[in-house]
Design a protein around this motif. Sequence first.
Motif, PDB file in Angstrom:
ATOM      1  N   GLN A 147      -2.794   3.934 -11.222  1.00  0.00           N
ATOM      2  CA  GLN A 147      -2.447   3.824  -9.674  1.00  0.00           C
ATOM      3  C   GLN A 147      -1.716   2.632  -9.366  1.00  0.00           C
ATOM      4  OE1 GLN A 147      -5.762   4.613  -7.259  1.00  0.00           O
ATOM      5  NE2 GLN A 147      -5.419   6.750  -7.389  1.00  0.00           N
ATOM      6  N   VAL A 148      -0.734   2.636  -8.501  1.00  0.00           N
ATOM      7  CA  VAL A 148      -0.428   1.626  -7.878  1.00  0.00           C
ATOM      8  C   VAL A 148      -1.047   1.475  -6.379  1.00  0.00           C
ATOM      9  CG1 VAL A 148       1.813   0.278  -7.028  1.00  0.00           C
ATOM     10  CG2 VAL A 148       1.708   1.761  -9.146  1.00  0.00           C
ATOM     11  N   LEU A 149      -1.432   0.191  -5.973  1.00  0.00           N
ATOM     12  CA  LEU A 149      -1.938   0.143  -4.644  1.00  0.00           C
ATOM     13  C   LEU A 149      -1.257  -0.907  -3.824  1.00  0.00           C
ATOM     14  CD1 LEU A 149      -5.833  -0.229  -5.282  1.00  0.00           C
ATOM     15  CD2 LEU A 149      -4.634   1.744  -4.851  1.00  0.00           C
ATOM     16  N   ARG A 150      -1.184  -0.702  -2.603  1.00  0.00           N
ATOM     17  CA  ARG A 150      -0.565  -1.660  -1.733  1.00  0.00           C
ATOM     18  C   ARG A 150      -1.769  -2.235  -0.914  1.00  0.00           C
ATOM     19  NH1 ARG A 150       4.854  -0.395   1.038  1.00  0.00           N
ATOM     20  NH2 ARG A 150       5.375  -1.466  -1.100  1.00  0.00           N
ATOM     21  N   GLU A 190      -8.717 -11.194 -16.358  1.00  0.00           N
ATOM     22  CA  GLU A 190      -7.622 -10.583 -17.336  1.00  0.00           C
ATOM     23  C   GLU A 190      -8.106  -9.264 -17.761  1.00  0.00           C
ATOM     24  OE1 GLU A 190      -6.374 -13.272 -20.376  1.00  0.00           O
ATOM     25  OE2 GLU A 190      -5.838 -14.814 -18.749  1.00  0.00           O
ATOM     26  N   HIS A 191      -9.735  -9.237 -17.888  1.00  0.00           N
ATOM     27  CA  HIS A 191     -10.197  -8.106 -18.374  1.00  0.00           C
ATOM     28  C   HIS A 191      -9.793  -6.657 -17.721  1.00  0.00           C
ATOM     29  CE1 HIS A 191     -13.267  -8.872 -15.203  1.00  0.00           C
ATOM     30  NE2 HIS A 191     -13.499  -7.623 -15.488  1.00  0.00           N
ATOM     31  N   LEU A 192      -9.467  -6.646 -16.235  1.00  0.00           N
ATOM     32  CA  LEU A 192      -9.031  -5.653 -15.699  1.00  0.00           C
ATOM     33  C   LEU A 192      -7.516  -5.251 -15.792  1.00  0.00           C
ATOM     34  CD1 LEU A 192     -10.612  -6.678 -12.299  1.00  0.00           C
ATOM     35  CD2 LEU A 192     -11.303  -5.030 -13.785  1.00  0.00           C
ATOM     36  N   GLN A 193      -6.784  -5.880 -16.596  1.00  0.00           N
ATOM     37  CA  GLN A 193      -5.588  -5.722 -16.913  1.00  0.00           C
ATOM     38  C   GLN A 193      -4.487  -5.145 -15.672  1.00  0.00           C
ATOM     39  OE1 GLN A 193      -6.375  -2.811 -20.325  1.00  0.00           O
ATOM     40  NE2 GLN A 193      -5.805  -4.610 -21.718  1.00  0.00           N
ATOM     41  N   ARG A 238      -0.476  -2.666  -9.997  1.00  0.00           N
ATOM     42  CA  ARG A 238      -0.443  -1.285 -10.778  1.00  0.00           C
ATOM     43  C   ARG A 238      -1.836  -1.591 -11.543  1.00  0.00           C
ATOM     44  NH1 ARG A 238      -0.609  -0.776 -16.116  1.00  0.00           N
ATOM     45  NH2 ARG A 238       0.439  -2.797 -16.300  1.00  0.00           N
ATOM     46  N   ILE A 239      -2.874  -0.613 -11.707  1.00  0.00           N
ATOM     47  CA  ILE A 239      -4.028  -0.653 -12.056  1.00  0.00           C
ATOM     48  C   ILE A 239      -4.331   0.474 -13.148  1.00  0.00           C
ATOM     49  CG2 ILE A 239      -6.633  -0.594 -11.430  1.00  0.00           C
ATOM     50  CD1 ILE A 239      -5.589  -1.241  -8.669  1.00  0.00           C
ATOM     51  N   PRO A 240      -4.683  -0.116 -14.247  1.00  0.00           N
ATOM     52  CA  PRO A 240      -5.107   0.990 -15.382  1.00  0.00           C
ATOM     53  C   PRO A 240      -6.273   1.881 -14.831  1.00  0.00           C
ATOM     54  CG  PRO A 240      -5.017  -1.191 -16.120  1.00  0.00           C
ATOM     55  CD  PRO A 240      -4.947  -1.436 -14.856  1.00  0.00           C
ATOM     56  N   ALA A 241      -6.188   2.936 -15.320  1.00  0.00           N
ATOM     57  CA  ALA A 241      -7.184   4.134 -14.929  1.00  0.00           C
ATOM     58  C   ALA A 241      -8.625   3.585 -15.022  1.00  0.00           C
ATOM     59  CB  ALA A 241      -7.056   5.332 -15.549  1.00  0.00           C
ATOM     60  N   VAL A 283      -9.452   1.046 -11.761  1.00  0.00           N
ATOM     61  CA  VAL A 283      -9.461   1.604 -10.564  1.00  0.00           C
ATOM     62  C   VAL A 283     -10.656   1.455  -9.739  1.00  0.00           C
ATOM     63  CG1 VAL A 283      -8.656   3.732  -9.018  1.00  0.00           C
ATOM     64  CG2 VAL A 283      -7.393   3.084 -10.974  1.00  0.00           C
ATOM     65  N   GLN A 284     -11.746   1.955 -10.055  1.00  0.00           N
ATOM     66  CA  GLN A 284     -12.940   1.888  -9.315  1.00  0.00           C
ATOM     67  C   GLN A 284     -13.568   0.700  -8.900  1.00  0.00           C
ATOM     68  OE1 GLN A 284     -13.798   4.640  -7.611  1.00  0.00           O
ATOM     69  NE2 GLN A 284     -12.192   5.767  -8.440  1.00  0.00           N
ATOM     70  N   SER A 285     -13.308   0.070 -10.036  1.00  0.00           N
ATOM     71  CA  SER A 285     -13.896  -1.531 -10.095  1.00  0.00           C
ATOM     72  C   SER A 285     -12.976  -2.252  -8.956  1.00  0.00           C
ATOM     73  CB  SER A 285     -13.675  -2.313 -11.290  1.00  0.00           C
ATOM     74  OG  SER A 285     -14.496  -1.550 -12.199  1.00  0.00           O
ATOM     75  N   VAL A 286     -11.719  -2.182  -9.027  1.00  0.00           N
ATOM     76  CA  VAL A 286     -10.784  -2.903  -8.065  1.00  0.00           C
ATOM     77  C   VAL A 286     -10.971  -2.385  -6.517  1.00  0.00           C
ATOM     78  CG1 VAL A 286      -8.338  -3.212  -7.543  1.00  0.00           C
ATOM     79  CG2 VAL A 286      -9.004  -3.556  -9.818  1.00  0.00           C
ATOM     80  N   LYS A 287     -11.018  -1.145  -6.628  1.00  0.00           N
ATOM     81  CA  LYS A 287     -11.125  -0.551  -5.088  1.00  0.00           C
ATOM     82  C   LYS A 287     -12.566  -1.259  -4.587  1.00  0.00           C
ATOM     83  CE  LYS A 287      -8.464   3.580  -5.355  1.00  0.00           C
ATOM     84  NZ  LYS A 287      -8.381   5.027  -5.689  1.00  0.00           N
ATOM     85  N   ALA A 288     -13.875  -0.858  -5.354  1.00  0.00           N
ATOM     86  CA  ALA A 288     -15.132  -1.509  -4.991  1.00  0.00           C
ATOM     87  C   ALA A 288     -14.940  -2.949  -4.471  1.00  0.00           C
ATOM     88  CB  ALA A 288     -16.097  -1.454  -6.094  1.00  0.00           C
TER      89      ALA A 288
END
Length: 104
Positions: free
Chosen positions: A1-4, A23-26, A43-46, A49-54
């Motif tokens: 996904q790409v988030l704004r 870096e581990h989130l790439q 841009r977030i690898p699949a 995604v959940q970790s970044v959104k949280a």
Amino acid sequence: QVLRVKTNNEEQVKQLQLLESLEHLQLDFWINPSAPAIPVDVRIPAASVQSVKAFLESHGIEYSILIEDLQDVLDQEKQEMAKAAQRERSAGFDFGTYHTLEDV
């Protein structure tokens, strides 16, 4: 996904910069977080995604989904380029479409 991602203050910018350093989130930041009110696209690898959104939600940072499935968009673009190349072979060079350096 790409988030704004939209930050509202310096603290949120700092949190976003921290996220960028993990870096581990790439993550692939298309625009680096620098100041409040300047949207940042990432841009977030699949798998991340959940970790970044949280993380964003826990810090009250607003985001919206800019591209739901980037790989799907890239695949479609590749198909369109292949179709254009096929048409060119039968009709001549089309200056109105994108060409790779190799094609040019």
